[in-house]
Design an enzyme around this catalytic site. Structure first.
Site, PDB file in Angstrom:
ATOM      1  N   SER A 106      32.195  33.054  57.896  1.00 42.49           N
ATOM      2  CA  SER A 106      33.063  31.872  57.895  1.00 42.49           C
ATOM      3  C   SER A 106      34.494  32.285  57.593  1.00 42.49           C
ATOM      4  O   SER A 106      34.734  33.107  56.706  1.00 42.49           O
ATOM      5  CB  SER A 106      32.621  30.877  56.807  1.00 42.49           C
ATOM      6  N   ARG A 149      43.607  38.339  34.419  1.00 41.60           N
ATOM      7  CA  ARG A 149      43.614  37.943  35.819  1.00 41.60           C
ATOM      8  C   ARG A 149      44.987  37.377  36.197  1.00 41.60           C
ATOM      9  O   ARG A 149      45.529  37.644  37.260  1.00 41.60           O
ATOM     10  CB  ARG A 149      42.522  36.869  36.020  1.00 41.60           C
ATOM     11  N   GLY A 162      38.269  47.966  55.350  1.00 42.93           N
ATOM     12  CA  GLY A 162      39.354  47.447  56.184  1.00 42.93           C
ATOM     13  C   GLY A 162      39.017  47.383  57.665  1.00 42.93           C
ATOM     14  O   GLY A 162      39.916  47.470  58.505  1.00 42.93           O
ATOM     15  N   GLU A 206      32.668  39.182  62.917  1.00 43.44           N
ATOM     16  CA  GLU A 206      33.928  39.011  62.173  1.00 43.44           C
ATOM     17  C   GLU A 206      35.114  39.578  62.945  1.00 43.44           C
ATOM     18  O   GLU A 206      36.187  38.979  62.977  1.00 43.44           O
ATOM     19  CB  GLU A 206      33.832  39.710  60.811  1.00 43.44           C
ATOM     20  N   ARG A 208      38.535  40.175  44.839  1.00 39.25           N
ATOM     21  CA  ARG A 208      38.952  39.642  43.541  1.00 39.25           C
ATOM     22  C   ARG A 208      39.037  38.123  43.638  1.00 39.25           C
ATOM     23  O   ARG A 208      39.503  37.580  44.653  1.00 39.25           O
ATOM     24  CB  ARG A 208      40.346  40.152  43.141  1.00 39.25           C
ATOM     25  N   ILE A 209      38.615  37.457  42.584  1.00 39.72           N
ATOM     26  CA  ILE A 209      38.805  36.008  42.506  1.00 39.72           C
ATOM     27  C   ILE A 209      40.250  35.751  42.086  1.00 39.72           C
ATOM     28  O   ILE A 209      40.764  36.420  41.182  1.00 39.72           O
ATOM     29  CB  ILE A 209      37.811  35.387  41.500  1.00 39.72           C
ATOM     30  N   LEU A 210      40.906  34.813  42.759  1.00 39.44           N
ATOM     31  CA  LEU A 210      42.336  34.566  42.525  1.00 39.44           C
ATOM     32  C   LEU A 210      42.533  33.322  41.665  1.00 39.44           C
ATOM     33  O   LEU A 210      41.787  32.339  41.782  1.00 39.44           O
ATOM     34  CB  LEU A 210      43.043  34.404  43.869  1.00 39.44           C
ATOM     35  N   ASN A 253      40.765  33.315  54.206  1.00 39.57           N
ATOM     36  CA  ASN A 253      39.745  34.269  53.766  1.00 39.57           C
ATOM     37  C   ASN A 253      38.619  34.342  54.787  1.00 39.57           C
ATOM     38  O   ASN A 253      38.381  33.377  55.530  1.00 39.57           O
ATOM     39  CB  ASN A 253      39.174  33.812  52.414  1.00 39.57           C
ATOM     40  N   ASP A 291      35.319  30.326  47.604  1.00 36.77           N
ATOM     41  CA  ASP A 291      34.594  30.220  48.882  1.00 36.77           C
ATOM     42  C   ASP A 291      34.325  28.767  49.289  1.00 36.77           C
ATOM     43  O   ASP A 291      33.266  28.460  49.854  1.00 36.77           O
ATOM     44  CB  ASP A 291      33.275  31.011  48.823  1.00 36.77           C
ATOM     45  N   ASN A 340      38.082  44.770  59.269  1.00 37.02           N
ATOM     46  CA  ASN A 340      38.723  43.556  59.802  1.00 37.02           C
ATOM     47  C   ASN A 340      40.217  43.780  60.007  1.00 37.02           C
ATOM     48  O   ASN A 340      40.781  43.346  61.010  1.00 37.02           O
ATOM     49  CB  ASN A 340      38.458  42.355  58.889  1.00 37.02           C
ATOM     50  N   HIS A 359      34.449  35.158  54.815  1.00 34.33           N
ATOM     51  CA  HIS A 359      33.319  35.284  53.896  1.00 34.33           C
ATOM     52  C   HIS A 359      32.043  35.506  54.705  1.00 34.33           C
ATOM     53  O   HIS A 359      31.788  34.783  55.675  1.00 34.33           O
ATOM     54  CB  HIS A 359      33.195  34.012  53.039  1.00 34.33           C
TER      55      HIS A 359
HETATM   56  C1  GAR Z   1      33.594  41.575  55.325  1.00 38.92           C
HETATM   57  O1  GAR Z   1      32.269  41.493  55.774  1.00 38.92           O
HETATM   58  C2  GAR Z   1      34.001  40.281  54.663  1.00 38.92           C
HETATM   59  O2  GAR Z   1      33.370  39.142  55.195  1.00 38.92           O
HETATM   60  C3  GAR Z   1      33.567  40.507  53.246  1.00 38.92           C
HETATM   61  O3  GAR Z   1      33.831  41.850  52.983  1.00 38.92           O
HETATM   62  C4  GAR Z   1      33.720  42.599  54.188  1.00 38.92           C
HETATM   63  C5  GAR Z   1      34.956  43.462  54.318  1.00 38.92           C
HETATM   64  O4  GAR Z   1      34.821  44.381  55.360  1.00 38.92           O
HETATM   65  N1  GAR Z   1      34.277  39.636  52.346  1.00 38.92           N
HETATM   66  C6  GAR Z   1      33.785  39.201  51.199  1.00 38.92           C
HETATM   67  O5  GAR Z   1      32.674  39.482  50.797  1.00 38.92           O
HETATM   68  C7  GAR Z   1      34.709  38.306  50.416  1.00 38.92           C
HETATM   69  N2  GAR Z   1      34.077  37.820  49.224  1.00 38.92           N
HETATM   70  P1  GAR Z   1      36.069  45.234  55.829  1.00 38.92           P
HETATM   71  O6  GAR Z   1      36.724  45.818  54.586  1.00 38.92           O
HETATM   72  O7  GAR Z   1      35.459  46.319  56.686  1.00 38.92           O
HETATM   73  O8  GAR Z   1      36.995  44.333  56.596  1.00 38.92           O
END
Ligand code: GAR
Length: 209
Positions: free
Chosen positions: A136, A65, A12, A174, A91-93, A107, A145, A14, A109
């Protein structure tokens, strides 16, 4: 103010960037709820410490799912959000879920999409001998994605980079770009035309570092 729900699966960091910018007054949204599909996600603690409501909906508790996504959607819709933010949600939605939040599901990525959708992006970028890597931020569409890109940040891969060193630099990109993209959404500055994101009506979606 824009009401957001943030979905996480892990650290978490981000989410923390949003929390910090909201506290600093540089991001004016309300996070109504944080939902994790994992009970031990550290991001749940970050949310609680910031006084944000949390919920855990474990995908393992559902036998499909579809059933998981229905439960997730019910929980999200109970707080009537304007925006749903995937921040390390792994998770894929289903397309039903994605279409329900059409144009309000975003999202992040860790690659320069369309390169390296899916997992393990840092290792794959190094293995492919890429010069550049990055992150991205995009609107979510049913194809994984693949949605319209709002913002990208890039960095040069160095000869002595490891997955960890790359991941650290990607994270710091990010944490700058994701709050900015959310701010644009909250200010109503984003639109989608012919599958392309416009900012203030202009095609200028790429921000390089
Ligand atoms: C981030 O780097 C994000 O880009 C990636 O997971 C990390 C989460 O970090 N997302 C994916 O890979 C999505 N498929 P965080 O939990 O510290 O924010």
């Amino acid at each position: 103010r824009t009401r957001a729900v943030v979905l996480i699966s892990g650290s978490g960091s981000n989410l923390q960037a949003f929390i910090d910018q909201i506290a600093a007054g540089t991001l004016t949204i309300d996070i109504a709820l944080v939902v994790s599909n994992k009970a031990d996600a550290f991001g749940l603690i970050r949310a609680s410490q910031a006084g944000i409501d949390t919920a855990v909906i474990e995908h393992k508790a559902f036998n499909s799912r579809h059933a998981f996504d229905v439960a997730l959607q019910e929980k999200i819709d109970s707080v009537k959000p304007d925006l749903v933010v995937l921040a390390g949600f792994m998770r894929i939605l289903t397309s039903e879920f994605v279409n329900h939040y059409s144009h309000r599901l975003i999202n992040i990525h860790p690659s320069l999409l369309p390169k390296f959708p899916g997992t393990n992006t840092h290792q794959r970028a190094m293995d492919a001998g890429e010069q550049w890597h990055g992150a991205s931020i995009h609107f979510v569409v049913p194809e994984v994605d693949a949605g319209p890109i709002i913002l990208q940040g890039r960095l040069a891969i160095k000869e002595n980079d490891s997955v960890e060193s790359l991941q650290n630099r990607i994270h710091s990109i990010e944490h700058k770009l994701y709050p900015l993209a959310i701010k644009w959404f909250a200010e109503n500055r984003l639109s989608i035309e012919n599958g392309q994101v416009l900012l203030d009506g202009e095609t200028a979606t790429e921000q390089l570092q």
